[in-house]
Design a protein around this motif. Structure first.
Motif, PDB file in Angstrom:
ATOM      1  N   GLN A 102      71.990 -35.262  17.274  1.00  0.00           N
ATOM      2  CA  GLN A 102      72.884 -35.487  16.146  1.00  0.00           C
ATOM      3  C   GLN A 102      72.223 -35.070  14.832  1.00  0.00           C
ATOM      4  O   GLN A 102      72.847 -34.431  13.978  1.00  0.00           O
ATOM      5  CB  GLN A 102      73.288 -36.958  16.073  1.00  0.00           C
ATOM      6  N   LYS A 103      70.932 -35.422  14.672  1.00  0.00           N
ATOM      7  CA  LYS A 103      70.221 -35.043  13.446  1.00  0.00           C
ATOM      8  C   LYS A 103      70.053 -33.529  13.356  1.00  0.00           C
ATOM      9  O   LYS A 103      70.161 -32.942  12.280  1.00  0.00           O
ATOM     10  CB  LYS A 103      68.860 -35.731  13.401  1.00  0.00           C
ATOM     11  N   ILE A 104      69.776 -32.898  14.499  1.00  0.00           N
ATOM     12  CA  ILE A 104      69.642 -31.439  14.523  1.00  0.00           C
ATOM     13  C   ILE A 104      70.967 -30.771  14.128  1.00  0.00           C
ATOM     14  O   ILE A 104      70.994 -29.809  13.357  1.00  0.00           O
ATOM     15  CB  ILE A 104      69.189 -30.967  15.916  1.00  0.00           C
ATOM     16  N   ARG A 105      72.068 -31.314  14.668  1.00  0.00           N
ATOM     17  CA  ARG A 105      73.392 -30.756  14.343  1.00  0.00           C
ATOM     18  C   ARG A 105      73.709 -30.924  12.859  1.00  0.00           C
ATOM     19  O   ARG A 105      74.207 -29.999  12.216  1.00  0.00           O
ATOM     20  CB  ARG A 105      74.463 -31.458  15.187  1.00  0.00           C
ATOM     21  N   ARG A 106      73.387 -32.097  12.303  1.00  0.00           N
ATOM     22  CA  ARG A 106      73.641 -32.346  10.880  1.00  0.00           C
ATOM     23  C   ARG A 106      72.817 -31.397  10.015  1.00  0.00           C
ATOM     24  O   ARG A 106      73.300 -30.888   8.995  1.00  0.00           O
ATOM     25  CB  ARG A 106      73.308 -33.796  10.528  1.00  0.00           C
ATOM     26  N   ALA A 107      71.572 -31.151  10.422  1.00  0.00           N
ATOM     27  CA  ALA A 107      70.702 -30.257   9.654  1.00  0.00           C
ATOM     28  C   ALA A 107      71.234 -28.829   9.674  1.00  0.00           C
ATOM     29  O   ALA A 107      71.251 -28.140   8.644  1.00  0.00           O
ATOM     30  CB  ALA A 107      69.282 -30.311  10.205  1.00  0.00           C
ATOM     31  N   LYS A 108      71.696 -28.371  10.851  1.00  0.00           N
ATOM     32  CA  LYS A 108      72.243 -27.011  10.959  1.00  0.00           C
ATOM     33  C   LYS A 108      73.530 -26.878  10.132  1.00  0.00           C
ATOM     34  O   LYS A 108      73.757 -25.863   9.464  1.00  0.00           O
ATOM     35  CB  LYS A 108      72.513 -26.675  12.424  1.00  0.00           C
ATOM     36  N   TYR A 124      83.725 -23.632  -3.918  1.00  0.00           N
ATOM     37  CA  TYR A 124      84.387 -24.330  -2.820  1.00  0.00           C
ATOM     38  C   TYR A 124      83.901 -25.773  -2.697  1.00  0.00           C
ATOM     39  O   TYR A 124      82.719 -26.069  -2.833  1.00  0.00           O
ATOM     40  CB  TYR A 124      84.127 -23.619  -1.497  1.00  0.00           C
ATOM     41  N   GLY A 125      84.861 -26.659  -2.415  1.00  0.00           N
ATOM     42  CA  GLY A 125      84.547 -28.051  -2.144  1.00  0.00           C
ATOM     43  C   GLY A 125      84.702 -28.346  -0.663  1.00  0.00           C
ATOM     44  O   GLY A 125      84.818 -27.443   0.178  1.00  0.00           O
ATOM     45  N   ALA A 126      84.735 -29.624  -0.318  1.00  0.00           N
ATOM     46  CA  ALA A 126      84.799 -30.036   1.084  1.00  0.00           C
ATOM     47  C   ALA A 126      86.032 -29.508   1.820  1.00  0.00           C
ATOM     48  O   ALA A 126      85.909 -29.072   2.978  1.00  0.00           O
ATOM     49  CB  ALA A 126      84.733 -31.559   1.173  1.00  0.00           C
ATOM     50  N   PRO A 127      87.240 -29.501   1.213  1.00  0.00           N
ATOM     51  CA  PRO A 127      88.424 -29.028   1.954  1.00  0.00           C
ATOM     52  C   PRO A 127      88.305 -27.576   2.428  1.00  0.00           C
ATOM     53  O   PRO A 127      88.539 -27.278   3.608  1.00  0.00           O
ATOM     54  CB  PRO A 127      89.563 -29.198   0.935  1.00  0.00           C
ATOM     55  N   LYS A 128      87.934 -26.661   1.523  1.00  0.00           N
ATOM     56  CA  LYS A 128      87.844 -25.251   1.896  1.00  0.00           C
ATOM     57  C   LYS A 128      86.675 -24.996   2.840  1.00  0.00           C
ATOM     58  O   LYS A 128      86.797 -24.206   3.785  1.00  0.00           O
ATOM     59  CB  LYS A 128      87.713 -24.388   0.642  1.00  0.00           C
ATOM     60  N   GLU A 136      85.090 -21.131  12.271  1.00  0.00           N
ATOM     61  CA  GLU A 136      83.885 -20.627  12.921  1.00  0.00           C
ATOM     62  C   GLU A 136      83.570 -21.374  14.212  1.00  0.00           C
ATOM     63  O   GLU A 136      82.594 -21.050  14.892  1.00  0.00           O
ATOM     64  CB  GLU A 136      82.693 -20.729  11.962  1.00  0.00           C
ATOM     65  N   GLY A 137      84.378 -22.387  14.548  1.00  0.00           N
ATOM     66  CA  GLY A 137      84.201 -23.100  15.802  1.00  0.00           C
ATOM     67  C   GLY A 137      83.554 -24.463  15.694  1.00  0.00           C
ATOM     68  O   GLY A 137      83.369 -25.147  16.715  1.00  0.00           O
ATOM     69  N   TYR A 138      83.209 -24.878  14.481  1.00  0.00           N
ATOM     70  CA  TYR A 138      82.600 -26.202  14.313  1.00  0.00           C
ATOM     71  C   TYR A 138      83.688 -27.286  14.356  1.00  0.00           C
ATOM     72  O   TYR A 138      84.742 -27.143  13.733  1.00  0.00           O
ATOM     73  CB  TYR A 138      81.862 -26.300  12.973  1.00  0.00           C
ATOM     74  N   LYS A 139      83.411 -28.352  15.086  1.00  0.00           N
ATOM     75  CA  LYS A 139      84.337 -29.484  15.154  1.00  0.00           C
ATOM     76  C   LYS A 139      83.911 -30.522  14.115  1.00  0.00           C
ATOM     77  O   LYS A 139      83.065 -31.382  14.377  1.00  0.00           O
ATOM     78  CB  LYS A 139      84.343 -30.087  16.555  1.00  0.00           C
ATOM     79  N   VAL A 140      84.455 -30.394  12.919  1.00  0.00           N
ATOM     80  CA  VAL A 140      84.084 -31.274  11.809  1.00  0.00           C
ATOM     81  C   VAL A 140      85.346 -31.722  11.079  1.00  0.00           C
ATOM     82  O   VAL A 140      86.388 -31.053  11.127  1.00  0.00           O
ATOM     83  CB  VAL A 140      83.141 -30.563  10.814  1.00  0.00           C
ATOM     84  N   SER A 141      85.231 -32.848  10.403  1.00  0.00           N
ATOM     85  CA  SER A 141      86.324 -33.343   9.573  1.00  0.00           C
ATOM     86  C   SER A 141      85.959 -33.158   8.110  1.00  0.00           C
ATOM     87  O   SER A 141      84.781 -32.994   7.759  1.00  0.00           O
ATOM     88  CB  SER A 141      86.575 -34.829   9.849  1.00  0.00           C
ATOM     89  N   GLU A 142      86.962 -33.186   7.266  1.00  0.00           N
ATOM     90  CA  GLU A 142      86.724 -33.040   5.828  1.00  0.00           C
ATOM     91  C   GLU A 142      85.856 -34.176   5.294  1.00  0.00           C
ATOM     92  O   GLU A 142      84.999 -33.964   4.430  1.00  0.00           O
ATOM     93  CB  GLU A 142      88.062 -33.007   5.089  1.00  0.00           C
ATOM     94  N   ARG A 143      86.062 -35.360   5.837  1.00  0.00           N
ATOM     95  CA  ARG A 143      85.262 -36.520   5.403  1.00  0.00           C
ATOM     96  C   ARG A 143      83.790 -36.333   5.763  1.00  0.00           C
ATOM     97  O   ARG A 143      82.898 -36.632   4.953  1.00  0.00           O
ATOM     98  CB  ARG A 143      85.805 -37.787   6.055  1.00  0.00           C
ATOM     99  N   PHE A 144      83.531 -35.817   6.960  1.00  0.00           N
ATOM    100  CA  PHE A 144      82.155 -35.600   7.401  1.00  0.00           C
ATOM    101  C   PHE A 144      81.481 -34.525   6.555  1.00  0.00           C
ATOM    102  O   PHE A 144      80.321 -34.665   6.145  1.00  0.00           O
ATOM    103  CB  PHE A 144      82.148 -35.211   8.867  1.00  0.00           C
ATOM    104  N   VAL A 145      82.195 -33.435   6.264  1.00  0.00           N
ATOM    105  CA  VAL A 145      81.645 -32.363   5.435  1.00  0.00           C
ATOM    106  C   VAL A 145      81.355 -32.872   4.024  1.00  0.00           C
ATOM    107  O   VAL A 145      80.313 -32.567   3.428  1.00  0.00           O
ATOM    108  CB  VAL A 145      82.607 -31.162   5.386  1.00  0.00           C
ATOM    109  N   GLY A 146      82.273 -33.671   3.498  1.00  0.00           N
ATOM    110  CA  GLY A 146      82.062 -34.238   2.168  1.00  0.00           C
ATOM    111  C   GLY A 146      80.838 -35.133   2.124  1.00  0.00           C
ATOM    112  O   GLY A 146      80.092 -35.148   1.134  1.00  0.00           O
ATOM    113  N   LYS A 147      80.610 -35.891   3.197  1.00  0.00           N
ATOM    114  CA  LYS A 147      79.440 -36.768   3.270  1.00  0.00           C
ATOM    115  C   LYS A 147      78.152 -35.958   3.309  1.00  0.00           C
ATOM    116  O   LYS A 147      77.169 -36.291   2.628  1.00  0.00           O
ATOM    117  CB  LYS A 147      79.547 -37.654   4.504  1.00  0.00           C
ATOM    118  N   ASN A 153      73.389 -33.073  -2.134  1.00  0.00           N
ATOM    119  CA  ASN A 153      73.638 -32.796  -3.554  1.00  0.00           C
ATOM    120  C   ASN A 153      74.324 -31.435  -3.756  1.00  0.00           C
ATOM    121  O   ASN A 153      73.939 -30.640  -4.618  1.00  0.00           O
ATOM    122  CB  ASN A 153      72.325 -32.844  -4.338  1.00  0.00           C
ATOM    123  N   ILE A 154      75.332 -31.160  -2.935  1.00  0.00           N
ATOM    124  CA  ILE A 154      76.118 -29.927  -3.049  1.00  0.00           C
ATOM    125  C   ILE A 154      77.436 -30.277  -3.721  1.00  0.00           C
ATOM    126  O   ILE A 154      78.224 -31.052  -3.175  1.00  0.00           O
ATOM    127  CB  ILE A 154      76.370 -29.294  -1.663  1.00  0.00           C
TER     128      ILE A 154
END
Length: 260
Positions: A102-108, A124-128, A136-147, A153-154
Motif C-alpha cells: 500500500q505504501k509503495i502504491r501511494r508513493a508511485k 490541474y486539481g484533484a478532479p482533473k 491510465e488504468g489507476y483505480k483511484v477516487s477523487e477523495r484519495f487523490v486529493g488526500k 503539498n501539491i
C-alpha cells in the motif's frame, strides 16, 4: 553533568532507522531518539566508513546494555523497550521492515500526480488529475487523490476569469490614428508598435509581458516582465527602447489600446 554514553547497538539502531527513512530529516530523527543531530551525523559517517555498521554492531550482550541503562536510561534503547514492553527483536525488525504494498502504491501515485500537476503548469486539481489517472488504468477516487496531493503539498493554481483591464478613456482630442493601418515604414525608428500580454513562466508563474517592436525591421527592441498592468511598467519598457535605439527624432507609438 556527565556526557551521556550510547551503546553500539543503540547507535546502529539509529543508523538503520535513518537509512530506512530517507525522507525524514536528521533533526526529526535526533528528537525522536533523544540525541543531538550532530551526533546522528557522526554515527552515519562512522557507519559509512565501516560498510554500514557501527564497529561490530554491538557485542550482543544484553545484560551489559541493561546495566548501562540502569545508570543512565538515555544511554541505551534497552531500558526504553523494557518500559514499553516491546521486545528487541520486534523493535529492530520494525526498523528493517520493508514498506508494504500500500505504501509503495501511494508513493508511485504521488510521483505520477506530481508529473501530471507539473505538465498542466500547476493548474490541474484533484478532479482533473483523478480523471487522467483513471484513463491510465489507476483505480483511484477523487477523495484519495486529493488526500495524496495534500500530503505532498501539491496545490492547484487556478486562473482567474478574464476581466477587462483597459480603461475606456476619451483620448479623441489628444491621440490620433497617425498610421491608419499603414504598417510598412520606410526607415528604422519611424514607428514602434507596443503590446501587452500574459505568459506562463517556470519560476514566477503567470506574468505580463510588455514589448515594443520596430515596424521597419519587425524586431523586438525592448521588453519587460511585470506582475501588474500599472502604467509605470509600460513606461519602463518605453524608456528601455529609447535607451537602446538612442534616437533623437520623434517616433510614432502605435497601440491597439485593448480594442479587439
Amino acid at each position: 553533568m556527565s556526557k551521556p554514553t550510547f551503546t553500539n547497538e543503540f547507535k546502529q539502531g539509529v543508523v538503520d532507522y535513518v537509512l530506512d527513512h530517507p525522507n525524514e530529516s536528521k533533526v526529526a530523527v535526533s528528537k525522536k531518539f533523544g540525541v543531538a543531530d550532530s551526533t546522528v551525523h557522526k554515527w552515519l559517517k562512522e557507519a559509512k566508513n565501516n560498510n554500514g555498521t557501527i564497529n561490530s554492531r554491538g557485542s550482543g550482550n544484553y545484560s551489559s546494555d541493561k546495566k548501562k541503562s540502569d545508570t543512565d536510561p538515555k544511554a541505551s534503547v534497552t531500558s526504553m523497550l523494557e518500559k514499553l514492553n516491546i521486545s528487541k527483536s520486534g523493535y529492530y525488525d520494525y526498523l528493517k521492515r520493508k514498506p508494504c504494498n500500500q505504501k509503495i502504491r501511494r508513493a508511485k501515485l504521488a510521483v505520477r500526480i506530481k508529473e501530471i500537476h507539473k505538465e498542466s503548469k500547476e493548474i490541474y486539481g484533484a478532479p482533473k488529475i483523478t480523471r487522467i489517472l483513471q484513463k491510465e488504468g489507476y483505480k483511484v477516487s477523487e477523495r484519495f487523490v486529493g488526500k495524496l496531493m495534500k500530503e505532498n503539498n501539491i496545490k492547484a493554481h487556478y486562473i482567474k476569469p478574464y476581466t477587462v483591464t483597459t480603461k475606456d478613456c476619451d483620448f479623441s482630442s489628444r491621440l490620433h490614428n497617425i498610421l491608419k493601418r499603414n504598417f510598412n515604414t520606410k526607415a528604422p525608428d519611424e514607428a514602434w508598435c507596443t503590446d501587452i500580454t500574459y505568459i506562463y513562466t517556470q519560476d514566477e508563474g503567470f506574468v505580463y509581458l510588455n514589448s515594443i517592436m520596430d515596424l521597419y525591421s519587425r524586431k523586438i527592441i525592448a521588453w519587460t516582465l511585470s506582475r501588474t498592468l500599472e502604467v509605470d511598467e509600460v513606461l519602463k519598457c518605453l524608456e528601455t527602447a529609447k535607451r537602446v535605439r538612442k534616437t533623437a527624432n520623434p517616433v510614432v507609438i502605435q497601440s491597439d489600446r485593448g480594442v479587439h
